[in-house]
Design a protein around this motif. Structure first.
Motif, PDB file in Angstrom:
ATOM      1  N   MET A 172     -12.932   2.902 100.886  1.00  0.00           N
ATOM      2  CA  MET A 172     -12.977   1.642 101.737  1.00  0.00           C
ATOM      3  C   MET A 172     -11.319   1.653 101.449  1.00  0.00           C
ATOM      4  SD  MET A 172     -15.525  -1.196 102.291  1.00  0.00           S
ATOM      5  CE  MET A 172     -15.006  -2.303 103.624  1.00  0.00           C
ATOM      6  N   LYS A 173     -10.929   1.453 102.672  1.00  0.00           N
ATOM      7  CA  LYS A 173      -9.489   0.502 102.275  1.00  0.00           C
ATOM      8  C   LYS A 173      -9.872  -1.263 102.366  1.00  0.00           C
ATOM      9  CE  LYS A 173      -6.628   4.100 105.302  1.00  0.00           C
ATOM     10  NZ  LYS A 173      -5.910   4.275 105.781  1.00  0.00           N
ATOM     11  N   ILE A 174      -8.933  -1.595 101.438  1.00  0.00           N
ATOM     12  CA  ILE A 174      -8.768  -2.946 101.453  1.00  0.00           C
ATOM     13  C   ILE A 174      -7.487  -3.521 101.613  1.00  0.00           C
ATOM     14  CG2 ILE A 174      -8.612  -2.853  99.030  1.00  0.00           C
ATOM     15  CD1 ILE A 174      -9.977  -5.714  98.777  1.00  0.00           C
ATOM     16  N   PHE A 175      -6.804  -4.328 102.263  1.00  0.00           N
ATOM     17  CA  PHE A 175      -6.072  -4.672 102.533  1.00  0.00           C
ATOM     18  C   PHE A 175      -5.978  -5.593 101.413  1.00  0.00           C
ATOM     19  CE2 PHE A 175      -2.783  -7.683 104.939  1.00  0.00           C
ATOM     20  CZ  PHE A 175      -1.725  -6.159 105.533  1.00  0.00           C
ATOM     21  N   LEU A 176      -4.660  -5.488 100.493  1.00  0.00           N
ATOM     22  CA  LEU A 176      -4.781  -6.205  99.538  1.00  0.00           C
ATOM     23  C   LEU A 176      -3.105  -7.028  99.382  1.00  0.00           C
ATOM     24  CD1 LEU A 176      -5.277  -7.130  96.500  1.00  0.00           C
ATOM     25  CD2 LEU A 176      -4.058  -4.841  96.030  1.00  0.00           C
ATOM     26  N   HIS A 177      -2.494  -8.441  99.462  1.00  0.00           N
ATOM     27  CA  HIS A 177      -1.711  -9.014  99.404  1.00  0.00           C
ATOM     28  C   HIS A 177      -1.872  -9.093  97.916  1.00  0.00           C
ATOM     29  CE1 HIS A 177      -0.207 -13.087  97.687  1.00  0.00           C
ATOM     30  NE2 HIS A 177       1.198 -13.083  98.873  1.00  0.00           N
ATOM     31  N   VAL A 178      -0.347  -8.778  97.792  1.00  0.00           N
ATOM     32  CA  VAL A 178       0.542  -8.985  96.369  1.00  0.00           C
ATOM     33  C   VAL A 178       1.382  -9.528  96.146  1.00  0.00           C
ATOM     34  CG1 VAL A 178       2.518  -6.573  96.813  1.00  0.00           C
ATOM     35  CG2 VAL A 178       2.047  -7.203  95.109  1.00  0.00           C
ATOM     36  N   CYS A 179       1.678 -10.609  94.971  1.00  0.00           N
ATOM     37  CA  CYS A 179       2.561 -11.474  94.756  1.00  0.00           C
ATOM     38  C   CYS A 179       3.811 -11.248  94.127  1.00  0.00           C
ATOM     39  CB  CYS A 179       1.495 -12.642  94.175  1.00  0.00           C
ATOM     40  SG  CYS A 179       1.005 -12.134  92.441  1.00  0.00           S
ATOM     41  N   CYS A 180       3.467 -10.313  93.472  1.00  0.00           N
ATOM     42  CA  CYS A 180       4.194  -9.854  92.252  1.00  0.00           C
ATOM     43  C   CYS A 180       4.130  -7.996  91.623  1.00  0.00           C
ATOM     44  CB  CYS A 180       4.122 -10.141  91.102  1.00  0.00           C
ATOM     45  SG  CYS A 180       3.065 -11.085  90.411  1.00  0.00           S
ATOM     46  N   ALA A 181       4.812  -7.205  91.239  1.00  0.00           N
ATOM     47  CA  ALA A 181       4.192  -5.993  90.706  1.00  0.00           C
ATOM     48  C   ALA A 181       3.076  -6.316  89.329  1.00  0.00           C
ATOM     49  CB  ALA A 181       5.306  -5.728  90.190  1.00  0.00           C
ATOM     50  N   PRO A 182       3.894  -6.804  88.383  1.00  0.00           N
ATOM     51  CA  PRO A 182       3.089  -6.857  87.346  1.00  0.00           C
ATOM     52  C   PRO A 182       1.589  -7.260  87.236  1.00  0.00           C
ATOM     53  CG  PRO A 182       4.816  -8.380  86.968  1.00  0.00           C
ATOM     54  CD  PRO A 182       5.270  -7.783  88.422  1.00  0.00           C
ATOM     55  N   ASP A 183       1.253  -8.111  88.521  1.00  0.00           N
ATOM     56  CA  ASP A 183       0.223  -8.580  88.774  1.00  0.00           C
ATOM     57  C   ASP A 183      -1.015  -7.676  89.717  1.00  0.00           C
ATOM     58  OD1 ASP A 183      -0.208 -11.200  87.915  1.00  0.00           O
ATOM     59  OD2 ASP A 183       0.560 -12.669  89.564  1.00  0.00           O
ATOM     60  N   LEU A 184       0.251  -6.707  90.394  1.00  0.00           N
ATOM     61  CA  LEU A 184      -0.662  -5.831  91.345  1.00  0.00           C
ATOM     62  C   LEU A 184      -0.567  -4.705  90.443  1.00  0.00           C
ATOM     63  CD1 LEU A 184      -0.985  -4.234  94.027  1.00  0.00           C
ATOM     64  CD2 LEU A 184       1.744  -3.474  93.351  1.00  0.00           C
ATOM     65  N   THR A 185      -0.326  -4.657  88.964  1.00  0.00           N
ATOM     66  CA  THR A 185      -0.781  -3.399  87.764  1.00  0.00           C
ATOM     67  C   THR A 185      -2.066  -3.254  88.108  1.00  0.00           C
ATOM     68  OG1 THR A 185       0.002  -4.682  86.193  1.00  0.00           O
ATOM     69  CG2 THR A 185       1.300  -3.103  87.224  1.00  0.00           C
ATOM     70  N   VAL A 186      -2.466  -4.320  87.184  1.00  0.00           N
ATOM     71  CA  VAL A 186      -4.063  -4.474  87.265  1.00  0.00           C
ATOM     72  C   VAL A 186      -5.160  -4.473  88.191  1.00  0.00           C
ATOM     73  CG1 VAL A 186      -4.283  -6.683  86.217  1.00  0.00           C
ATOM     74  CG2 VAL A 186      -5.829  -5.678  85.555  1.00  0.00           C
ATOM     75  N   SER A 187      -4.879  -4.794  89.030  1.00  0.00           N
ATOM     76  CA  SER A 187      -5.861  -5.443  90.415  1.00  0.00           C
ATOM     77  C   SER A 187      -5.710  -3.699  91.379  1.00  0.00           C
ATOM     78  CB  SER A 187      -5.091  -6.151  91.856  1.00  0.00           C
ATOM     79  OG  SER A 187      -4.538  -7.921  91.082  1.00  0.00           O
ATOM     80  N   TYR A 188      -4.642  -3.492  91.264  1.00  0.00           N
ATOM     81  CA  TYR A 188      -4.620  -2.205  91.531  1.00  0.00           C
ATOM     82  C   TYR A 188      -5.700  -1.379  91.272  1.00  0.00           C
ATOM     83  CZ  TYR A 188      -3.189   2.394  93.856  1.00  0.00           C
ATOM     84  OH  TYR A 188      -3.727   3.616  94.743  1.00  0.00           O
ATOM     85  N   ARG A 189      -5.764  -0.984  89.663  1.00  0.00           N
ATOM     86  CA  ARG A 189      -6.073  -0.090  89.503  1.00  0.00           C
ATOM     87  C   ARG A 189      -7.892  -0.733  89.162  1.00  0.00           C
ATOM     88  NH1 ARG A 189      -3.684   2.247  84.308  1.00  0.00           N
ATOM     89  NH2 ARG A 189      -2.008   3.133  85.042  1.00  0.00           N
ATOM     90  N   LYS A 190      -7.894  -1.779  89.620  1.00  0.00           N
ATOM     91  CA  LYS A 190      -9.339  -1.927  88.789  1.00  0.00           C
ATOM     92  C   LYS A 190     -10.195  -2.248  90.171  1.00  0.00           C
ATOM     93  CE  LYS A 190      -9.162  -5.230  85.248  1.00  0.00           C
ATOM     94  NZ  LYS A 190      -9.990  -6.616  84.502  1.00  0.00           N
ATOM     95  N   LEU A 191      -9.235  -2.256  91.402  1.00  0.00           N
ATOM     96  CA  LEU A 191      -9.671  -1.733  92.893  1.00  0.00           C
ATOM     97  C   LEU A 191      -9.863  -0.631  92.516  1.00  0.00           C
ATOM     98  CD1 LEU A 191      -7.979  -4.057  94.806  1.00  0.00           C
ATOM     99  CD2 LEU A 191     -10.323  -4.430  94.458  1.00  0.00           C
ATOM    100  N   VAL A 192      -9.211   0.486  92.610  1.00  0.00           N
ATOM    101  CA  VAL A 192      -9.480   2.044  92.461  1.00  0.00           C
ATOM    102  C   VAL A 192     -10.645   1.891  91.650  1.00  0.00           C
ATOM    103  CG1 VAL A 192      -8.183   4.654  91.970  1.00  0.00           C
ATOM    104  CG2 VAL A 192      -6.884   1.950  92.941  1.00  0.00           C
ATOM    105  N   GLU A 193     -11.172   1.681  90.674  1.00  0.00           N
ATOM    106  CA  GLU A 193     -12.025   2.090  89.928  1.00  0.00           C
ATOM    107  C   GLU A 193     -13.514   1.897  90.859  1.00  0.00           C
ATOM    108  OE1 GLU A 193     -10.975  -0.028  86.086  1.00  0.00           O
ATOM    109  OE2 GLU A 193     -10.465   1.063  85.815  1.00  0.00           O
ATOM    110  N   GLN A 194     -13.399   0.452  91.458  1.00  0.00           N
ATOM    111  CA  GLN A 194     -14.316   0.292  91.565  1.00  0.00           C
ATOM    112  C   GLN A 194     -14.289   1.378  93.142  1.00  0.00           C
ATOM    113  OE1 GLN A 194     -14.831  -3.834  92.355  1.00  0.00           O
ATOM    114  NE2 GLN A 194     -13.860  -4.268  90.684  1.00  0.00           N
ATOM    115  N   GLY A 195     -13.283   2.072  94.018  1.00  0.00           N
ATOM    116  CA  GLY A 195     -13.801   2.837  95.009  1.00  0.00           C
ATOM    117  C   GLY A 195     -12.948   2.691  95.690  1.00  0.00           C
ATOM    118  N   PHE A 196     -11.780   1.508  95.877  1.00  0.00           N
ATOM    119  CA  PHE A 196     -11.324   1.662  96.956  1.00  0.00           C
ATOM    120  C   PHE A 196      -9.639   1.707  97.066  1.00  0.00           C
ATOM    121  CE2 PHE A 196     -14.123  -2.638  96.581  1.00  0.00           C
ATOM    122  CZ  PHE A 196     -14.534  -3.233  97.384  1.00  0.00           C
TER     123      PHE A 196
END
Length: 268
Positions: free
Chosen positions: A1-25
């Motif tokens: 399922m696609k999710i629209f993810l606001h990103v404030c900076c690359a360091p915070d994107l790293t873990v956010s992206y990984r965890k969302l992908v792990e949850q199937g997004f």
């Protein structure tokens, strides 16, 4: 399922992206940060996000750079805690608006990964936004389960720039003021231990990228003051001869921590 993810900076994107992908997004990333100052910093942070896009292959959209909108939103609150609240609200409003325009059913933000941001504030903002219409906000505590440490490790792996202030000119001023206060505090602490003359001699190495032993700090002097000395100088890397390191029970190159100082020790 696609999710629209606001990103404030690359360091915070790293873990956010990984965890969302792990949850199937499947995160579709949206970079919108009119608060970032100056323009060179904005460009640098965006380039780091693009670096992750090139590595992981996600879709990336970018909003307009609108610093005037940010300044208008926080007018009268420049030096108030409400400044950060209004800044987050501005970015989340835009994120929800874009998510709706692009027919996403859910959206989220990497602000949830930042140790500087209040989850309660973010949830209050998004709860109010979601009273109106879809899409709905997806809350994930990206900081949980060592999320901050995970982000640091991913940044190290991919050589991602990690900024030392939140983004706006006011946070930059606050960061500089804090850094100067911290520097003066460490200087005074060393004076109490070494005296003024020796402190002046060695404090030129404060937060130096590379500190060499014995070239910069004589071994005999280090024997007198001990390794606690480094927590006041806070070097990034210490390059030390093996035979000297062994006197301090250091036998391998590694990262070491002394109170609030962490640095890498390399033996040669």
């Amino acid at each position: 399922m696609k999710i629209f993810l606001h990103v404030c900076c690359a360091p915070d994107l790293t873990v956010s992206y990984r965890k969302l992908v792990e949850q199937g997004f499947e995160p579709v990333v949206f970079f919108y940060n009119p608060n970032i100052y100056p323009l060179q910093e904005y460009s640098k942070r965006f380039e780091e996000v693009k670096k992750l896009r090139d590595i992981w292959g996600f879709q990336l959209y970018v909003g307009d750079y609108e610093p005037d909108k940010f300044l208008e939103r926080i007018k009268g609150k420049e030096h108030s805690p409400n400044r950060c609240y209004e800044c987050m609200k501005l970015r989340l409003e835009k994120t929800k608006s874009e998510a709706k325009r692009m027919n996403f059913s859910i959206y989220s933000t990497t602000l949830l990964a930042s140790p500087r941001k209040s989850h309660d504030d973010i949830l209050e903002i998004t709860d109010n936004l979601d009273m109106e219409e879809n899409p709905s906000f997806k809350y994930v505590n990206f900081r949980s389960n060592n999320g901050v440490h995970m982000a640091a490790q991913i940044c190290k792996t991919y050589n991602i720039y990690r900024q030392n202030y939140c983004g706006c000119s006011f946070s930059l001023e606050e960061s500089k003021r804090y850094e100067e206060e911290s520097k003066q505090k460490n200087y005074k602490s060393l004076v109490e231990i070494l005296g003024e003359e020796l402190t002046q001699k060695y404090f030129k190495y404060y937060k130096k990228d590379l500190l060499r032993i014995p070239q910069d700090i004589p071994a005999k002097f280090l024997e007198k003051v001990g390794l606690q000395f480094f927590k006041y100088l806070k070097p990034q890397i210490i390059l030390i001869k093996k035979e000297i390191a062994q006197d301090f029970n250091i036998f391998t190159s590694s990262r070491y921590k002394i109170d609030n100082w962490k640095g890498k020790v390399i033996l040669w």
